[in-house]
Structures are given as C-alpha cells and as structure tokens.
Design a protein around this motif. Sequence first.
Motif, PDB file in Angstrom:
ATOM      1  N   GLU A   1     -12.809  10.977 -13.989  1.00 45.84           N
ATOM      2  CA  GLU A   1     -13.896  11.565 -14.765  1.00 45.84           C
ATOM      3  C   GLU A   1     -15.022  10.539 -14.866  1.00 45.84           C
ATOM      4  O   GLU A   1     -14.863   9.472 -15.464  1.00 45.84           O
ATOM      5  CB  GLU A   1     -13.411  11.953 -16.165  1.00 45.84           C
ATOM      6  N   VAL A   2     -16.164  10.849 -14.285  1.00 50.95           N
ATOM      7  CA  VAL A   2     -17.275   9.897 -14.183  1.00 50.95           C
ATOM      8  C   VAL A   2     -18.159  10.042 -15.420  1.00 50.95           C
ATOM      9  O   VAL A   2     -19.187  10.729 -15.394  1.00 50.95           O
ATOM     10  CB  VAL A   2     -18.052  10.114 -12.871  1.00 50.95           C
ATOM     11  N   THR A   3     -17.775   9.394 -16.485  1.00 51.65           N
ATOM     12  CA  THR A   3     -18.507   9.536 -17.752  1.00 51.65           C
ATOM     13  C   THR A   3     -19.790   8.727 -17.790  1.00 51.65           C
ATOM     14  O   THR A   3     -20.655   8.967 -18.640  1.00 51.65           O
ATOM     15  CB  THR A   3     -17.612   9.088 -18.921  1.00 51.65           C
ATOM     16  N   TRP A   4     -19.935   7.766 -16.896  1.00 51.93           N
ATOM     17  CA  TRP A   4     -21.095   6.867 -16.938  1.00 51.93           C
ATOM     18  C   TRP A   4     -22.309   7.439 -16.214  1.00 51.93           C
ATOM     19  O   TRP A   4     -23.381   6.858 -16.279  1.00 51.93           O
ATOM     20  CB  TRP A   4     -20.731   5.501 -16.353  1.00 51.93           C
ATOM     21  N   ARG A   5     -22.169   8.546 -15.525  1.00 53.03           N
ATOM     22  CA  ARG A   5     -23.305   9.207 -14.900  1.00 53.03           C
ATOM     23  C   ARG A   5     -23.629  10.464 -15.693  1.00 53.03           C
ATOM     24  O   ARG A   5     -22.790  11.364 -15.834  1.00 53.03           O
ATOM     25  CB  ARG A   5     -23.007   9.557 -13.441  1.00 53.03           C
ATOM     26  N   ARG A   6     -24.849  10.536 -16.197  1.00 50.87           N
ATOM     27  CA  ARG A   6     -25.236  11.647 -17.077  1.00 50.87           C
ATOM     28  C   ARG A   6     -25.786  12.835 -16.288  1.00 50.87           C
ATOM     29  O   ARG A   6     -25.751  13.964 -16.771  1.00 50.87           O
ATOM     30  CB  ARG A   6     -26.284  11.161 -18.089  1.00 50.87           C
ATOM     31  N   GLU A   7     -26.322  12.580 -15.094  1.00 55.37           N
ATOM     32  CA  GLU A   7     -26.914  13.671 -14.337  1.00 55.37           C
ATOM     33  C   GLU A   7     -25.809  14.526 -13.708  1.00 55.37           C
ATOM     34  O   GLU A   7     -24.667  14.085 -13.551  1.00 55.37           O
ATOM     35  CB  GLU A   7     -27.847  13.137 -13.251  1.00 55.37           C
TER      36      GLU A   7
ATOM     37  N   GLY B   1     -19.426  12.832  -2.221  1.00 56.32           N
ATOM     38  CA  GLY B   1     -20.696  13.019  -2.900  1.00 56.32           C
ATOM     39  C   GLY B   1     -20.423  13.367  -4.353  1.00 56.32           C
ATOM     40  O   GLY B   1     -19.330  13.850  -4.695  1.00 56.32           O
ATOM     41  N   TYR B   2     -21.395  13.125  -5.208  1.00 55.96           N
ATOM     42  CA  TYR B   2     -21.214  13.334  -6.642  1.00 55.96           C
ATOM     43  C   TYR B   2     -21.697  14.716  -7.062  1.00 55.96           C
ATOM     44  O   TYR B   2     -22.749  15.181  -6.625  1.00 55.96           O
ATOM     45  CB  TYR B   2     -21.989  12.272  -7.419  1.00 55.96           C
ATOM     46  N   LEU B   3     -20.921  15.378  -7.927  1.00 57.60           N
ATOM     47  CA  LEU B   3     -21.328  16.663  -8.483  1.00 57.60           C
ATOM     48  C   LEU B   3     -20.574  16.915  -9.783  1.00 57.60           C
ATOM     49  O   LEU B   3     -19.342  16.841  -9.828  1.00 57.60           O
ATOM     50  CB  LEU B   3     -21.044  17.811  -7.508  1.00 57.60           C
ATOM     51  N   ASN B   4     -21.328  17.175 -10.836  1.00 58.64           N
ATOM     52  CA  ASN B   4     -20.768  17.621 -12.112  1.00 58.64           C
ATOM     53  C   ASN B   4     -19.633  16.738 -12.628  1.00 58.64           C
ATOM     54  O   ASN B   4     -18.534  17.206 -12.940  1.00 58.64           O
ATOM     55  CB  ASN B   4     -20.280  19.079 -11.990  1.00 58.64           C
ATOM     56  N   GLY B   5     -19.908  15.442 -12.695  1.00 57.37           N
ATOM     57  CA  GLY B   5     -18.983  14.546 -13.373  1.00 57.37           C
ATOM     58  C   GLY B   5     -17.827  14.022 -12.560  1.00 57.37           C
ATOM     59  O   GLY B   5     -16.944  13.355 -13.107  1.00 57.37           O
TER      60      GLY B   5
END
Length: 522
Positions: free
Chosen positions: A316-322, A137-141
């Motif tokens: 590092e997921v820079t393309w997701r801003r949320e 799951g995604y959280l904080n980058g």
Amino acid sequence: MPRVGQVLGIEGTAWNLSAAVFDEDLVSLSSSAYSPPKGGIHPREAAQHHAAVLKDVITSALADADEIAGVAFSQGPGLGPCLRTVGTAARSLALSLGVPLIGVNHCVAHIEIGRFATGFADPIVLYASGANTQVLGYLNGRYRIFGETLDIGIGNALDKFARHHALPHPGGPVVEELARKGSYIPLPYTVKGMDLAFSGLVSAAKDSAAPLPDVCYSLQETAFAMCVEVTERALAHTGKDEAILVGGVGVNSRLQEMLSVMCGERGASFSVPERKYMGDNGAMIAYTGRIMLESGQTISIPQSRVNPAYRSDQVEVTWRREAGSVFDRRQSDEMLRGAEAEVELSGDGARKRRLKKGYRHPILDSELIRERTRAEARIIASARRAGVPTPVIMDVTRDTILMEEIRGDILKYVLDPASAEEVGATIGKLHGAGIAHGDLTTSNMIKRGDQIVLIDFGLSQITSEIEARGVDIHVIFQTLESTRPDADLLKEAFVKGYCNAFPGAGDVLVREHEIELRGRYL
C-alpha cells in the motif's frame, strides 16, 4: 508530510549486504558483497557472510550520521536466510535506539530510488534484476505489474549462462564484456503479451556451438529486446510518456541504449539513476523507509516477519497522494500508434504497418516483422471463419495489412461488466476454434455496439495447447488488475462469459492460476 530526519536502511535480500543513511539526500553508504566460490548464490553461506560483516557495515554507515529517526530494512522479497539476518539486526537496532521500524519491499525500493534519482513523477518502470524482471506503473495507491517474467529473472538467466561456461559470478558484466566482440546469431524470442520468458533462450544459448562472444552478443540482443518490447507495450497501453530503468541488470550499457532508442522513437522521456542506486543497496531502503516514515507507515515487532515472496503490488503506497494515470492520451482518428505498428484510417480501410525498431538488431527486427505480419493476416482470417468478430483482410504485404476499418471504441476506454462478459464469450469462441491470441489487452479490442471485435493478432498462434490458452487469460487478468480498481468484478464477468462459451474453460482457468504463481519471486 512532516520532515522526519535521518533514517538508517539495511539491505540484504541476496548476495549484497548494504547499509545507508538518508536525510534529504544520501548521507552515507556502506556495502559488502558475498561472492560464491563456485556456482550460484548459496543462501545460507550468503546469510553467514552478512552476519559476519553486519556490524562493520552498519558502523561505517552510521559514522557520519546524526540522530537516527527510524530503522528500515528489506522485508522481502529475497532469500529467506539473508532476509532473516537483516530483519533481526533491524529489530535490535530499532529497539535499542527507541525509534520506529519500517519494513520495505525490495522491489518498491528500487522504484522509489529510481524516481528520486531521475526526478520522474509517474513513469513506466522496467525493473531488471537477478530474480525479477517486471514492467510496472503506479495507479490508485499501488504499483501495478503490467508484465513480468514467467520463469526466471533476466539476471538469473545471464548467471545461468555464465555458470555453464565457467564464467565468474555475477555473469552479467562478463557477458556484456564478451558481447562487445560478438556478432548476431538467431536465438529464441519469447514475448507473451506484456509477459516474457527466458528459459528457452538460455537453453538455446548454452547449447549453441557458435563462438562464445557471438552467443553472448546474441543472448544480450535477444533478451534485452524482449524487455524493451514489453516496456514499449506498457507505454503504448497506458499512454504514459516517461520510462525509467532500475535494478542491478540496469547498469548494462546496451540495455540502457536500447531503452533510450525506443523512448526516442515514441517521443517519451527516459532516464536511469546513478550507478550507485542501480544494484541492491542500502540507500534505496533508507530513502524508501524515510518517505514511508513520513507518511506514518511503520510496523510493530510482531508485524516485522520477513516475506521471501513479497510482491510489489501487495504494498500500500501511502506516501504518494496522487492517483496516477492510465489511458489519458487518446490518439487521433486518422493515425493510431501502438507498440508495434501504425494504423492509418482512410476511406479504403485501415492500413496497419509494422514499424522498424531501432533498438532491435536488424536481422531480428526484420524477421519479427515478417513473421508477425504473415501470422496476423492468416490467423485473423481463420478466426473470422470460426465466427469470431475480427476485421476483414483485404491485402497483405511484407510489413503491412490492409483490413476493414472497425468503427467503435477501444475497449480500455469503455469497459464495464457487461462488456467484460462479452469479452469472455468472444475469447471462449476463439479458444474453441484452436486459436490463442497472445496479446489480450483491452487496447486490442474494439467495442462495436454490443459486439467485441478482436484486433492485433501479431503474437497469435494456431494451437489447442492449454498453456497458450492459460497465457491468454493471464494477460487479460493482469491487464485488468494493473489498470482497473474494479478488476475483481470485471474478472468475474469475464469468467462467466468464458465458461458459457468454452467447454474447456475450467482447465484453462486452473492453468492460468499456475502461470500466475510462476511470476512470484524465484
């Protein structure tokens, strides 16, 4: 983010070489698969296949393309010789075209093409492929790993079984076809918190004297039920209400059905990408490369070395801003629902009833409910006698435990370093009593004043084995890493409390590190 135009993506981590061009949507897709003459994948032979067909595959993908704005390639994880073949081609193309180079994590590409194809914004992801089985799951980058296989991936498990019976590669589709004619037989079921293991299951399946269709059916039913259970645990723990299935094994219709049933029972949404996006494919590399390029995430030639052990949580997921979210949905004070059970709070205590799971075979489901209910009641009582804070047991039936209601806060909502140190001390006392909890997440602890009360002992066991203790610590560490930006600080506090309370803590922490390494790409 600015629009960047078309990106060429090249995928070649294992047996399939594939290239694609992506703009706002898929422009073209070209693939060529290596098929071993016998046995499993031979890395050098697969790389030789990729080198031989590379020009034709890329030429075909570029036939309908306009101007290419970037070249993306699978930088890892995967088989070293295959990755190096693709990496060399990508560097050469980027230099000759004068465009940026994008190194893409293969696992993250599966997730991103899944989000693109399903339209889901922030799902729990079951990633089921040959070498990987992870719940993320995604959280904080970053994409956080809530659970994963501790030995082999689900696809490799099916392939090992298929090779044992001289079935063709890949084994998954053949096993699925044979399973349609089979009936259920019991096989080992191994879930450790949100982690799982397949080796014992595969060994038992290979040794079974039952008819092959029955073994195939039961192998699928058992392995897939394990995958769905840990996915449900992640949904329950995080409070997210979307789930997707990605990876090559995800094309299996029975696995899709089981996940759909589970999500339906929980009131969560479930979706699967189109089949062309499920297995290893150039489209997922091209699409992920494109959104990375839009966010400015490119690499230089010196940075483009392949990484066969590249973890999805290292990206590092820079393309997701949320920021993403966990723990947003608190439940009512009268009825709590976890992954396995409903807990009804009333004046006479807390009544915990294990729920039937429509996705699991009825015989397997019934046995798990019975075993886990009996074990939980017995071990809660044993832990309490050893001085570990637990609820008082009042009554037990086949699927229900009536116990003391613990008034306090679920720890995941109120965790701080002081509480983490107390958790460590509590687990140290539990391990000193010869008990492994089996599901040490912050959803299964209640803070009552300064005390940490342990609940949900359904996966627990009476054991002094260092492996079971190491898995306990691995589960809590993984929970912290996947949900908290201050995970290192909390782990340090936990270790302090654990070492102060348990003389054998040092050996257990060494074993936990060994267990962590098993989750790397195999």
